[in-house]
Scaffold this active site. Structure first.
Site, mmCIF file in Angstrom:
data_model
loop_
_atom_site.group_PDB
_atom_site.id
_atom_site.type_symbol
_atom_site.label_atom_id
_atom_site.label_comp_id
_atom_site.label_asym_id
_atom_site.label_seq_id
_atom_site.Cartn_x
_atom_site.Cartn_y
_atom_site.Cartn_z
ATOM 1 C CG ASP A 1 9.840 -34.917 84.290
ATOM 2 O OD1 ASP A 1 8.931 -34.095 84.491
ATOM 3 O OD2 ASP A 1 10.050 -35.444 83.190
ATOM 4 C CG ASP B 1 0.035 -36.046 79.157
ATOM 5 O OD1 ASP B 1 0.531 -34.902 79.060
ATOM 6 O OD2 ASP B 1 0.212 -36.777 80.144
#
Length: 252
Positions: free
Chosen positions: A11, A130
């Site tokens: 990330d 997600d």
């Protein structure tokens, strides 16, 4: 049978890895290129780079980082985060990405996935899903980093994205993410029962058995993890040996 893949995930915010990384021999733990190089050396099958920078200014940093990464990493590189239009994909592929991950933009404009797949080929289009559990065997799609509910059923959405030309689905359980309690196996299994394209399990890895379960019980073609590798809890060779010992086909 195709070998299963282990994919470490970085990330990155404004050119820095944000989920801390504790490789002792990396002086600047924040440089994603250093981290990616290390995973490349360890034998990662692929590397995923999620740009969580929202600003336009940050995008230029991202393209530069992808260029640097592509020069020093020789496994497929997937880049995602903030991909909203065909031009974004073109720039990332030109910078050296092998695949581009589309998340929220797919929800707002499913035809974008179709257009991207037709233009660049399904093999380089990953749709990130997600999902949050809402009941027995039901999950809902969330956007904006898992903050906004959409009312879209995750299983139906997976089928639609496969039909629209996604080459692969990156499935993250919002419930499992960060818990270290393992992937949402039921979610993976239900999606894999419905689609024939490869799936990547994401969210919740706390140990190597969780990775094995994602493949053996969830039916995933690849397993993605971050902190288990970043914090030096396990190396990629350890993970590969562990999975191979359970009869899973791996590139050792």
């Amino acid at each position: 049978m195709l070998a299963k893949r282990i994919i470490p995930c970085l990330d990155v915010d404004n050119g820095r890895v944000v989920k801390g990384v504790q490789f002792l021999d990396i002086r600047d733990a924040g440089d994603p290129v250093e981290v990616a190089r290390r995973y490349n050396e360890q034998g990662a099958d692929e590397i995923t780079f999620l740009d969580i920078t929202a600003t336009h200014h940050g995008r230029d940093t991202t393209y530069r980082t992808v260029e640097r990464m592509a020069e020093s990493v020789f496994v497929p590189l997937t880049v995602g985060g903030g991909v909203r239009k065909v031009e974004d994909i073109r720039l990332l592929l030109n910078a050296g990405a092998d695949k581009v991950s589309i998340n929220s933009a797919a929800v707002f404009n499913p035809e974008f996935v179709q257009e991207a797949s037709q233009r660049f080929g399904a093999q380089c289009i990953v749709v990130a899903i997600d999902a949050k559990k809402t009941g027995d065997n039901t999950w809902e799609i969330f956007t904006h980093g898992g903050r906004k509910p959409t009312g879209i059923d995750a299983l139906e959405w997976s089928v639609k994205m496969a039909e629209y030309g996604a080459g692969e689905l990156l499935v993250t359980s919002m419930d499992a993410d960060g818990t270290k309690a393992g992937y949402d196996i039921a979610l993976m299994r239900e999606i894999n029962n419905r689609v024939s394209i490869p799936t990547i399990a994401s969210g919740g890895v706390g140990n190597l058995q969780h990775m094995a379960d994602g493949i053996l019980k969830g039916g995933a073609d690849a397993v993605l993890a971050a902190s288990i590798f970043h914090f030096g809890q396990h190396t990629i060779p350890e993970a590969k040996q562990f999975l191979a010992a359970q009869g899973i086909e791996m590139r050792l």
